[in-house]
Design a protein around this motif. Structure first.
Motif, PDB file in Angstrom:
ATOM      1  N   SER A   1      32.879  19.547 -17.926  1.00 47.02           N
ATOM      2  CA  SER A   1      34.125  18.787 -18.028  1.00 47.02           C
ATOM      3  C   SER A   1      33.956  17.529 -18.872  1.00 47.02           C
ATOM      4  CB  SER A   1      34.605  18.395 -16.621  1.00 47.02           C
ATOM      5  OG  SER A   1      33.838  17.332 -16.088  1.00 47.02           O
ATOM      6  N   ARG A   2      32.728  17.078 -19.019  1.00 46.21           N
ATOM      7  CA  ARG A   2      32.469  15.833 -19.732  1.00 46.21           C
ATOM      8  C   ARG A   2      31.992  16.035 -21.163  1.00 46.21           C
ATOM      9  NH1 ARG A   2      28.783  12.904 -15.100  1.00 46.21           N
ATOM     10  NH2 ARG A   2      30.457  11.747 -14.080  1.00 46.21           N
ATOM     11  N   THR A   3      31.555  17.231 -21.475  1.00 43.81           N
ATOM     12  CA  THR A   3      30.832  17.450 -22.719  1.00 43.81           C
ATOM     13  C   THR A   3      31.539  18.453 -23.606  1.00 43.81           C
ATOM     14  OG1 THR A   3      28.794  17.151 -21.447  1.00 43.81           O
ATOM     15  CG2 THR A   3      28.570  18.051 -23.662  1.00 43.81           C
ATOM     16  N   PRO A   4      31.749  18.151 -24.878  1.00 40.38           N
ATOM     17  CA  PRO A   4      32.236  19.180 -25.802  1.00 40.38           C
ATOM     18  C   PRO A   4      31.274  20.366 -25.767  1.00 40.38           C
ATOM     19  CG  PRO A   4      32.297  17.026 -26.834  1.00 40.38           C
ATOM     20  CD  PRO A   4      31.552  16.864 -25.544  1.00 40.38           C
ATOM     21  N   VAL A   5      31.787  21.547 -25.529  1.00 39.23           N
ATOM     22  CA  VAL A   5      30.944  22.722 -25.332  1.00 39.23           C
ATOM     23  C   VAL A   5      30.643  23.386 -26.665  1.00 39.23           C
ATOM     24  CG1 VAL A   5      30.778  24.950 -24.174  1.00 39.23           C
ATOM     25  CG2 VAL A   5      31.889  23.035 -23.035  1.00 39.23           C
ATOM     26  N   ARG A   6      29.383  23.698 -26.889  1.00 37.90           N
ATOM     27  CA  ARG A   6      28.961  24.323 -28.131  1.00 37.90           C
ATOM     28  C   ARG A   6      28.154  25.580 -27.829  1.00 37.90           C
ATOM     29  NH1 ARG A   6      29.438  20.572 -32.377  1.00 37.90           N
ATOM     30  NH2 ARG A   6      29.982  18.497 -31.661  1.00 37.90           N
ATOM     31  N   SER A   7      28.113  26.470 -28.784  1.00 33.03           N
ATOM     32  CA  SER A   7      27.387  27.717 -28.618  1.00 33.03           C
ATOM     33  C   SER A   7      26.440  27.919 -29.781  1.00 33.03           C
ATOM     34  CB  SER A   7      28.347  28.908 -28.514  1.00 33.03           C
ATOM     35  OG  SER A   7      27.627  30.108 -28.372  1.00 33.03           O
ATOM     36  N   MET A   8      25.375  28.698 -29.540  1.00 36.00           N
ATOM     37  CA  MET A   8      24.416  29.004 -30.588  1.00 36.00           C
ATOM     38  C   MET A   8      24.771  30.342 -31.228  1.00 36.00           C
ATOM     39  SD  MET A   8      22.444  26.379 -30.406  1.00 36.00           S
ATOM     40  CE  MET A   8      21.017  26.841 -31.378  1.00 36.00           C
ATOM     41  N   SER A   9      24.722  30.397 -32.528  1.00 37.98           N
ATOM     42  CA  SER A   9      24.975  31.631 -33.260  1.00 37.98           C
ATOM     43  C   SER A   9      23.659  32.172 -33.790  1.00 37.98           C
ATOM     44  CB  SER A   9      25.936  31.375 -34.420  1.00 37.98           C
ATOM     45  OG  SER A   9      25.939  32.472 -35.303  1.00 37.98           O
ATOM     46  N   ALA A  10      23.512  33.502 -33.744  1.00 41.78           N
ATOM     47  CA  ALA A  10      22.287  34.111 -34.261  1.00 41.78           C
ATOM     48  C   ALA A  10      22.144  33.866 -35.763  1.00 41.78           C
ATOM     49  CB  ALA A  10      22.303  35.605 -33.962  1.00 41.78           C
ATOM     50  N   LYS A  11      23.267  33.778 -36.473  1.00 51.08           N
ATOM     51  CA  LYS A  11      23.228  33.574 -37.915  1.00 51.08           C
ATOM     52  C   LYS A  11      23.089  32.108 -38.284  1.00 51.08           C
ATOM     53  CE  LYS A  11      26.011  37.693 -38.879  1.00 51.08           C
ATOM     54  NZ  LYS A  11      27.254  38.217 -39.516  1.00 51.08           N
ATOM     55  N   ASP A  12      23.582  31.246 -37.443  1.00 46.65           N
ATOM     56  CA  ASP A  12      23.540  29.817 -37.721  1.00 46.65           C
ATOM     57  C   ASP A  12      22.923  29.114 -36.510  1.00 46.65           C
ATOM     58  OD1 ASP A  12      23.824  27.207 -38.352  1.00 46.65           O
ATOM     59  OD2 ASP A  12      26.001  27.247 -38.631  1.00 46.65           O
ATOM     60  N   PRO A  13      21.671  28.666 -36.581  1.00 45.38           N
ATOM     61  CA  PRO A  13      21.004  28.063 -35.417  1.00 45.38           C
ATOM     62  C   PRO A  13      21.575  26.724 -34.997  1.00 45.38           C
ATOM     63  CG  PRO A  13      19.665  27.795 -37.391  1.00 45.38           C
ATOM     64  CD  PRO A  13      20.828  28.672 -37.783  1.00 45.38           C
ATOM     65  N   LYS A  14      22.479  26.160 -35.801  1.00 38.17           N
ATOM     66  CA  LYS A  14      23.077  24.890 -35.425  1.00 38.17           C
ATOM     67  C   LYS A  14      24.175  25.135 -34.382  1.00 38.17           C
ATOM     68  CE  LYS A  14      22.236  22.640 -39.873  1.00 38.17           C
ATOM     69  NZ  LYS A  14      22.859  21.946 -41.018  1.00 38.17           N
ATOM     70  N   PRO A  15      24.284  24.245 -33.381  1.00 35.84           N
ATOM     71  CA  PRO A  15      25.352  24.419 -32.382  1.00 35.84           C
ATOM     72  C   PRO A  15      26.729  24.394 -33.029  1.00 35.84           C
ATOM     73  CG  PRO A  15      23.746  22.791 -31.664  1.00 35.84           C
ATOM     74  CD  PRO A  15      23.442  23.083 -33.095  1.00 35.84           C
ATOM     75  N   MET A  16      27.614  25.249 -32.542  1.00 33.16           N
ATOM     76  CA  MET A  16      28.974  25.315 -33.065  1.00 33.16           C
ATOM     77  C   MET A  16      29.957  25.011 -31.944  1.00 33.16           C
ATOM     78  SD  MET A  16      28.825  28.778 -35.380  1.00 33.16           S
ATOM     79  CE  MET A  16      28.783  29.755 -33.906  1.00 33.16           C
TER      80      MET A  16
END
Length: 441
Positions: free
Chosen positions: A390-405
């Motif tokens: 609830s406090r944090t912008p949620v990001r996910s890892m992509s296999a093609k792009d290791p940077k959080p999205m």
């Protein structure tokens, strides 16, 4: 909470300053004030639900039982003289009677139990699958439609997928420990989640399946609950509306902290409803599926009721599980993953990796190095994860792009209902710079 969802729909990227403003203004979401002590309890102000109650609603409204004891309660426990490993059936029946005592009369408003109060874990209200407003139920794993006719998980006659919803609660020793974990509502301390012996956690599980497809549900207890709307012809993913609908009692789960379970510290029992069984009430027609105190089949660390009169799929390799649970899991393997952060999913990703899930762990041992165990309590771990989400912008890892999205809000809802889309393992997400698996319940 509503304000935040509206903002997310317009822009998934929101500054921390704006988040702090939302937090300060939304008493419904946080109310992060210190607990007010009165007598032998601490009264907290955690939300009971984020549902909007319909105008003119005249039915029950769920109230979170959260005046947690400030001192460890002492009471004689009727199962103390029964060895769970030698007399598992008698042990479980005794604990089950204890769970029913006073709660039936209170219509499961457990904070108003006249025999002993029971308590709810906070922060189960958050998200698209969070507590509904009528009975405080949260969304469980969806029972999938059978891939082959006659092979339904609930019954051979099952043809559709069905929602399952549940509400769990802790007895006084368990409530005392929940209160310690959440004594500072904005800063829960997972290290304090080691429960005292004698803790009992119980959960009532309900399904939308009718007795037309699951005949042994006849004459079970029915509740109204504000749950998702879909026909069951398909198991949808994506945002779903809610409305009050009928759910039917199918299963009761019980967990007991008991040092006599030497390798885990916990004894689990599951009961399943049987409308064809003897008994004047639905509670008398609940039948034990089994009892387990460890995952090791070679050591006979469970007892399964082979005389039960309803279809039971059980769990991996015949380990104990209830009818709404995942056949690839077990009671203990599922709850052993309770930790923060949740570095592993609740279900083994593959058969080759399953040995780690079906090992035995004490509740003080993390499932993954670097995490803090929450002593088999998924509700404690999930509540902390929900607070952090609830406090944090949620990001996910992509296999093609290791940077959080950054993930849009609607996609987050989809991931949190991974079971609905036929996926046992939810996609990992980054919460406060840590990769975690969203809890499936």
């Amino acid at each position: 909470m509503r304000a935040r969802n509206n903002m997310e729909r317009h822009s998934p990227i929101i500054s921390r300053r704006m988040w702090n403003l939302v937090i300060r203004c939304s008493g419904m979401m946080f109310a992060l004030v210190a607990g007010v002590s009165h007598g032998n309890a601490i009264a907290q102000t955690f939300p009971s639900s984020n549902d909007k109650i319909p105008a003119g609603w005249k039915g029950p409204v769920f109230k979170l039982s959260q005046d947690y004891p400030v001192a460890l309660p002492q009471e004689a426990l009727p199962w103390q003289a029964i060895d769970p490993t030698n007399e598992p059936e008698q042990y479980a029946k005794t604990v089950y009677s204890y769970v029913l005592e006073g709660n039936i009369q209170a219509d499961w408003d457990v904070g108003n139990n006249k025999v002993r109060k029971w308590y709810h874990a906070p922060w189960m209200h958050y998200g698209d699958t969070g507590r509904e407003f009528i009975r405080g139920l949260t969304r469980e794993r969806t029972t999938p439609a059978p891939a082959t006719a006659g092979r339904g998980e609930l019954a051979p006659t099952q043809t559709r997928c069905f929602q399952n919803w549940a509400v769990g609660f802790y007895n006084p020793p368990g409530g005392y420990q929940v209160g310690r974990v959440w004594a500072k509502p904005g800063s829960p301390d997972a290290a304090l989640s080691q429960f005292p012996n004698g803790t009992v956690i119980a959960k009532l599980l309900f399904t939308t399946a009718p007795d037309a497809e699951v005949s042994y549900l006849k004459d079970t207890m029915e509740w109204r609950a504000n749950i998702h709307v879909f026909s069951g012809a398909t198991c949808p993913s994506g945002a779903l509306a809610r409305r009050p609908q009928t759910v039917r009692l199918m299963q009761v789960d019980i967990a007991v902290k008991d040092a006599r379970a030497l390798e885990t510290g916990w004894v689990f029992a599951t009961l399943s409803y049987n409308g064809n069984a003897a008994g004047a009430t639905p509670w008398e027609r609940m039948e034990l599926v089994g009892v387990m105190w460890g995952n090791d089949l070679a050591k006979n660390q469970q007892w399964i009721n082979k005389m039960i009169g309803t279809p039971q799929h059980l769990g991996a390799d015949g380990r104990l599980n209830g009818p709404v649970d995942n056949p690839r899991s077990s009671c203990i393997s599922c709850h052993a993953t309770a930790q923060t952060p949740s570095r592993s999913p609740m279900i083994a990703p593959s058969q080759a990796e399953s040995a780690r899930w079906f090992a035995n762990y004490l509740g003080s041992q993390p499932f993954d190095a670097g995490s803090t165990p929450t002593d088999y309590s998924l509700q404690i771990a999930m509540g902390i994860q929900n607070l952090n989400r609830s406090r944090t912008p949620v990001r996910s890892m992509s296999a093609k792009d290791p940077k959080p999205m950054l993930i849009p809000a609607e996609d987050i809802k989809l991931m949190n209902r991974a079971f609905d889309s036929g996926r046992d393992i939810p996609l990992p997400i980054v919460i406060d710079k840590t990769l975690e698996y969203p809890f499936g319940r």
